[in-house]
Design an enzyme around this catalytic site. Structure first.
Site, PDB file in Angstrom:
ATOM      1  N   GLU A 121     -18.869 -14.309 -14.253  1.00 13.09           N
ATOM      2  CA  GLU A 121     -18.072 -14.989 -15.273  1.00 13.09           C
ATOM      3  C   GLU A 121     -16.602 -14.558 -15.247  1.00 13.09           C
ATOM      4  O   GLU A 121     -15.708 -15.366 -15.500  1.00 13.09           O
ATOM      5  CB  GLU A 121     -18.649 -14.695 -16.672  1.00 13.09           C
ATOM      6  N   GLY A 173     -25.285 -17.037 -16.607  1.00 11.73           N
ATOM      7  CA  GLY A 173     -26.350 -17.363 -17.562  1.00 11.73           C
ATOM      8  C   GLY A 173     -27.729 -17.271 -16.940  1.00 11.73           C
ATOM      9  O   GLY A 173     -28.719 -16.996 -17.628  1.00 11.73           O
ATOM     10  N   ALA A 210     -24.366 -21.019 -16.447  1.00 15.81           N
ATOM     11  CA  ALA A 210     -24.115 -22.143 -17.350  1.00 15.81           C
ATOM     12  C   ALA A 210     -23.526 -23.281 -16.518  1.00 15.81           C
ATOM     13  O   ALA A 210     -23.010 -23.062 -15.426  1.00 15.81           O
ATOM     14  CB  ALA A 210     -23.132 -21.718 -18.428  1.00 15.81           C
ATOM     15  N   GLU A 219     -28.717 -13.859 -17.267  1.00 16.60           N
ATOM     16  CA  GLU A 219     -28.984 -13.608 -18.695  1.00 16.60           C
ATOM     17  C   GLU A 219     -30.375 -14.127 -19.088  1.00 16.60           C
ATOM     18  O   GLU A 219     -31.080 -13.492 -19.882  1.00 16.60           O
ATOM     19  CB  GLU A 219     -27.870 -14.240 -19.536  1.00 16.60           C
TER      20      GLU A 219
HETATM   21  N1  T1G Z   1     -22.011 -25.278 -12.960  1.00 18.15           N
HETATM   22  C1  T1G Z   1     -21.784 -26.515 -12.466  1.00 18.15           C
HETATM   23  N2  T1G Z   1     -21.700 -26.825 -11.132  1.00 18.15           N
HETATM   24  C2  T1G Z   1     -21.864 -25.818 -10.289  1.00 18.15           C
HETATM   25  C3  T1G Z   1     -22.096 -24.476 -10.715  1.00 18.15           C
HETATM   26  C4  T1G Z   1     -22.173 -24.231 -12.121  1.00 18.15           C
HETATM   27  N3  T1G Z   1     -22.410 -23.014 -12.616  1.00 18.15           N
HETATM   28  N4  T1G Z   1     -22.212 -23.703  -9.622  1.00 18.15           N
HETATM   29  C5  T1G Z   1     -22.051 -24.519  -8.549  1.00 18.15           C
HETATM   30  N5  T1G Z   1     -21.848 -25.784  -8.942  1.00 18.15           N
HETATM   31  C6  T1G Z   1     -21.672 -26.956  -8.074  1.00 18.15           C
HETATM   32  C7  T1G Z   1     -20.401 -26.857  -7.223  1.00 18.15           C
HETATM   33  O1  T1G Z   1     -19.293 -27.350  -7.916  1.00 18.15           O
HETATM   34  C8  T1G Z   1     -20.772 -27.724  -6.023  1.00 18.15           C
HETATM   35  O2  T1G Z   1     -20.594 -29.066  -6.408  1.00 18.15           O
HETATM   36  C9  T1G Z   1     -22.264 -27.469  -5.865  1.00 18.15           C
HETATM   37  O3  T1G Z   1     -22.719 -26.969  -7.125  1.00 18.15           O
HETATM   38  C10 T1G Z   1     -22.599 -26.458  -4.813  1.00 18.15           C
HETATM   39  O4  T1G Z   1     -21.805 -25.303  -5.046  1.00 18.15           O
HETATM   40  C11 T1G Z   1     -22.858 -18.059 -20.819  1.00 18.15           C
HETATM   41  C12 T1G Z   1     -20.620 -18.882 -19.459  1.00 18.15           C
HETATM   42  C13 T1G Z   1     -24.182 -20.650  -6.825  1.00 18.15           C
HETATM   43  C14 T1G Z   1     -23.204 -19.115  -5.206  1.00 18.15           C
HETATM   44  O5  T1G Z   1     -19.947 -18.561 -11.831  1.00 18.15           O
HETATM   45  O6  T1G Z   1     -20.904 -19.058  -7.325  1.00 18.15           O
HETATM   46  O7  T1G Z   1     -22.915 -18.618 -16.883  1.00 18.15           O
HETATM   47  O8  T1G Z   1     -18.782 -29.620  -4.853  1.00 18.15           O
HETATM   48  O9  T1G Z   1     -20.410 -25.419  -2.986  1.00 18.15           O
HETATM   49  O10 T1G Z   1     -21.536 -22.213  -1.514  1.00 18.15           O
HETATM   50  O11 T1G Z   1     -22.658 -16.254 -19.478  1.00 18.15           O
HETATM   51  O12 T1G Z   1     -21.755 -22.267  -6.423  1.00 18.15           O
HETATM   52  O13 T1G Z   1     -21.143 -30.176  -4.298  1.00 18.15           O
HETATM   53  O14 T1G Z   1     -19.976 -31.391  -6.171  1.00 18.15           O
HETATM   54  O15 T1G Z   1     -20.394 -23.364  -4.443  1.00 18.15           O
HETATM   55  O16 T1G Z   1     -24.012 -22.606  -1.834  1.00 18.15           O
HETATM   56  C15 T1G Z   1     -21.498 -18.373 -14.057  1.00 18.15           C
HETATM   57  C16 T1G Z   1     -20.871 -20.350  -9.807  1.00 18.15           C
HETATM   58  C17 T1G Z   1     -21.183 -19.581 -14.839  1.00 18.15           C
HETATM   59  C18 T1G Z   1     -21.680 -19.260 -10.380  1.00 18.15           C
HETATM   60  C19 T1G Z   1     -23.646 -21.497  -4.576  1.00 18.15           C
HETATM   61  N6  T1G Z   1     -21.949 -18.760 -12.727  1.00 18.15           N
HETATM   62  N7  T1G Z   1     -21.403 -20.893  -8.564  1.00 18.15           N
HETATM   63  O17 T1G Z   1     -22.663 -21.452  -3.598  1.00 18.15           O
HETATM   64  O18 T1G Z   1     -22.425 -23.971  -3.090  1.00 18.15           O
HETATM   65  S1  T1G Z   1     -20.501 -19.142 -16.408  1.00 18.15           S
HETATM   66  C20 T1G Z   1     -21.102 -18.834 -11.707  1.00 18.15           C
HETATM   67  C21 T1G Z   1     -21.340 -20.189  -7.410  1.00 18.15           C
HETATM   68  C22 T1G Z   1     -21.831 -18.591 -17.304  1.00 18.15           C
HETATM   69  C23 T1G Z   1     -22.729 -17.613 -19.383  1.00 18.15           C
HETATM   70  C24 T1G Z   1     -21.500 -18.064 -18.672  1.00 18.15           C
HETATM   71  C25 T1G Z   1     -21.802 -20.907  -6.191  1.00 18.15           C
HETATM   72  C26 T1G Z   1     -23.238 -20.526  -5.750  1.00 18.15           C
HETATM   73  P1  T1G Z   1     -20.092 -30.123  -5.373  1.00 18.15           P
HETATM   74  P2  T1G Z   1     -21.152 -24.480  -3.856  1.00 18.15           P
HETATM   75  P3  T1G Z   1     -22.691 -22.556  -2.402  1.00 18.15           P
END
Ligand code: T1G
Length: 679
Positions: free
Chosen positions: A124, A101, A62, A104
């Site tokens: 999450e 997500g 998400a 999912e």
């Molecule tokens: N939403 C918005 N921005 C995101 C994002 C996300 N999910 N993931 C990364 N970014 C932005 C981050 O802030 C950065 O921005 C840029 O992308 C690159 O990220 C209903 C509720 C995917 C492994 O927890 O683990 O789904 O600093 O520096 O090292 O069930 O990002 O460049 O402006 O980390 O290559 C669940 C979170 C969400 C994954 C990539 N998903 N992301 O790593 O790059 S909750 C997560 C990561 C959800 C549902 C629920 C990592 C990555 P900027 P980065 P990276």
């Protein structure tokens, strides 16, 4: 322009997302997916659907930037149900990280194919949440209950190969993902009924046959999940998946998700997600500053820190030349590195080949001249300014042009060290935390003359060795240790006034710290920084050191330790404190836990404000990253500055003033103006 585009390949509809940087499932993506499935349903010429993403990764979850804002329809749970109920088979084609997500969406798809390098996970829980779009109900049905528990409650992903082995992925794809996914879709387009994860039951049998699986899992992870709300909620949601039909279980998931989403821990952990990423950014550097090439690293000192530091680079495949003064010390140091690697191999974290591979990249030497071909040299010698200056003077003569010279000092003045060379622009601090091969934090200390490309190189290198780097200015103790000092000082004063080591440590452990000030002193060594003169006793610590109570390594410090290093309150220490109280003429009194919080944590925040005032940290969230990754501050409290905002700056100012502390101007000003540090 919708980030979702569609095209037909024969009778397969290819749905592609292009929403850089990580194809987060923001509103436009969700809308686009719903429209694409409607297109597939409505077009008789379409026999199957492939969903894939452009760029670095499949949907990484998400869009976290949308959290806390009014949600726009369609919500993700609706989107995944629409995908699962598509009348044509849907194939998710995965590369990069199918997270949250994103997984999912893949679980609601009827089939999943992936490149071998892909990772699949539901992180999450690291955001204080749980998979809220059917993930806690579909994942156990596809991957099994045990694996689902592990993935959801820890947040750690699995690789595509393992996912294929357990049936979470139907096929591994070598070569062009789109092409092979379309071929796979072609193979399954006529298969009926279309397999829906939410209707599967076969993988739940294991848990139904062993209802104790959940409590066993809780018990096995109790220490790891202590203080966190989200892991237990993940377990409960998966329990509901086993106990109830999908339609009911998914309601439990939603309720548990909303409880977490509206809680303080989720807010803190989501704040921290962005704080960690912001820390990597250095303000005010010339646009396009290029890093220098680091092909070989030199390390001076093969002690605990030197060895640990070297292991980081060897682990990243970077050759290391390590220097010691005496052969015995060199052999001991490299021997310890091999022992640490073999211990990791014994735990299955490395293969024997990887151990040999890392050790093969190591060149031990007694000659400092052998560092001439190193692009970066890190000094990890004795914490004494004269020793440092002498070493940097030698390095100045030996090191090649453009080599970066770094000190691992944990508090000495980097500018003074740099001034002992003719190239202060190539000098900075790289402050690793012990054990250096384990702790994630790296304080990058920016000297007054440190060149921009040297800083950029350090930040980039930190990512290569899997460290979280935070830029600190030159001041005593930089960010972390500078804030630790007032805490330790107040903790020692509180002992004199009537508190006990165990009372103060209990307050910190209940707050969520891994240990309190005195357990930490005993672990690090009570004798760190001690003047080594047993005859000179000016404070409680001197008295302990003079009594040979140097901490765990001596079996006695502020606590007594048994052979398993378990601490017990010490009557000897109580006696030493009593003696000191009499000597100092201090009246013993009742000390409340609240007073301990105010004097040991509010003072840290106050020092944090001074660090910001002086520009010794770029931003308040950097301070929080230092404390979470360097000192075990509980991430579900965000960090000292985020916590201060939650506690209320006015309340902290009032507490500090009532206790007679001088309040930092920035803190007073922000409290006055009703402002916050971190939001
Ligand atoms: N939403 C918005 N921005 C995101 C994002 C996300 N999910 N993931 C990364 N970014 C932005 C981050 O802030 C950065 O921005 C840029 O992308 C690159 O990220 C209903 C509720 C995917 C492994 O927890 O683990 O789904 O600093 O520096 O090292 O069930 O990002 O460049 O402006 O980390 O290559 C669940 C979170 C969400 C994954 C990539 N998903 N992301 O790593 O790059 S909750 C997560 C990561 C959800 C549902 C629920 C990592 C990555 P900027 P980065 P990276």
């Amino acid at each position: 322009m919708s980030p979702i585009s569609i095209k037909k390949h024969g009778d397969v509809l290819i749905v592609t997302s292009n929403n850089p940087p990580v194809n987060a499932l923001g509103h436009a993506v969700r809308e686009g997916l719903v429209a694409a499935i409607a297109e597939a349903d409505g077009d008789a010429g379409v026999k199957a659907v492939v969903i894939l993403c452009q760029g670095q990764t499949f949907f990484a979850g998400a869009d976290i930037t949308e959290f806390g804002k009014p949600m726009q329809l369609p919500m993700l749970p609706t989107v995944v149900d629409i995908i699962e109920n598509c009348t044509k088979p849907v194939v998710a084609a995965i590369h990069g990280t199918a997270f949250g997500g994103g997984l999912e969406v893949a679980l609601a798809s009827h089939y999943r194919v992936a490149v071998p390098s892909a990772k699949l996970g539901v992180p999450e829980v690291k955001l204080g949440l749980l998979p809220g779009a059917g993930g806690t109900q579909r994942l156990p049905r596809v991957a099994g209950v045990g694996k689902a528990l592990e993935m959801a409650a820890t947040g750690n992903p699995i690789g595509a190969k393992e996912a294929c082995a357990i049936g979470l992925v139907d096929r591994l794809i070598e070569g062009d993902l789109e092409q092979h996914a379309v071929a796979f879709a072609d193979e399954v387009k006529a298969v009926r009924p279309i397999p829906k994860s939410s209707e599967r039951d076969d993988k739940l049998a294991e848990a139904r046959a062993n209802p104790g699986i959940f409590d066993e899992f809780r018990k096995a992870n109790a220490r790891r999940f202590k203080g966190f709300d989200a892991p237990e909620a993940n377990v409960k949601a998966i329990e509901a998946a086993v106990a109830k039909p999908y339609a009911e279980g998914v309601l439990d998931e939603r309720r548990l998700f909303m409880e977490l989403m509206t809680g303080s821990q989720a807010r803190a952990q989501q704040y921290f997600f962005f704080a960690e990423r912001k820390a990597a950014k250095i303000e005010g550097l010339p646009e396009g500053t290029q890093p220098r090439d680091i092909r070989r690293v030199g390390v001076i000192g093969a002690g605990t820190m030197g060895g640990g530091i070297s292991m980081n680079f060897l682990g990243a495949g970077i050759p290391v030349t390590i220097v010691e003064m005496a052969k015995e010390a060199l052999d001991r140091g490299t021997g310890t590195m091999r022992k640490n690697y073999e211990a990791s191999a014994a735990k299955g974290r490395m293969s024997a080949d990887q151990v040999e591979g890392a050790m093969a990249l190591l060149t031990p030497t007694l000659k400092i001249e052998d560092l001439a071909d190193c692009d970066l040299i890190i000094e990890a010698a004795f914490e004494n300014m004269d020793v440092k200056k002498e070493i940097f003077g030698k390095l100045d003569a030996i090191a090649g042009p453009g080599a970066i010279l770094a000190s691992n000092t944990s508090y000495l003045n980097i500018d003074e060290i740099a001034a002992s060379t003719s190239r202060p622009q190539d000098v900075l601090g790289l402050h690793f935390f012990s054990p250096a091969n384990v702790m994630k934090l790296l304080e990058v200390v920016r000297g007054a003359k440190t060149a921009p490309d040297v800083l950029v190189t350090a930040m980039q290198l930190a990512k290569r060795i899997k460290k979280v780097a935070v830029v600190a200015g030159v001041c005593h103790g930089f960010i972390g240790n500078r804030m630790l000092m007032p805490r330790q000082m107040e903790a020692t004063k509180l002992l004199l006034e009537g508190a006990t080591p165990e009372q103060i440590d209990k307050v910190h452990v209940e707050f969520g710290m891994p240990m309190g000030p005195f357990q930490m002193a005993d672990l690090a060594g009570v004798d760190i920084g001690w003047h080594r003169d047993p005859g000179r006793i000016e404070n409680i610590r001197d008295a302990l050191c003079a009594a040979d109570r140097w901490g765990q390594k001596k079996g006695a410090g502020f606590y007594d330790y048994d052979d398993k290093r378990r601490p017990t309150p010490s009557p000897v220490v109580a006696g030493i404190i009593e003696e000191f109280r009499a000597r100092e003429g201090v009246e013993k009194r009742e000390i409340s836990d609240q007073e301990i919080v105010e004097r040991t944590l509010y003072t840290m925040v106050n020092e944090g404000a001074r660090i910001l005032e002086e520009g010794m940290a770029q931003r308040a969230s950097d301070i929080d990253v230092v404390w979470v990754y360097g000192y075990g501050w509980p991430v579900y409290r965000g960090g000292p500055m985020f916590w201060a905002d939650s506690e209320g700056l006015a309340k902290i100012v009032e507490g500090l003033e009532r206790r007679g502390f001088e309040v930092a101007q920035l803190l007073a000003k922000k409290a006055e103006a009703g402002e916050k540090f971190t939001r």
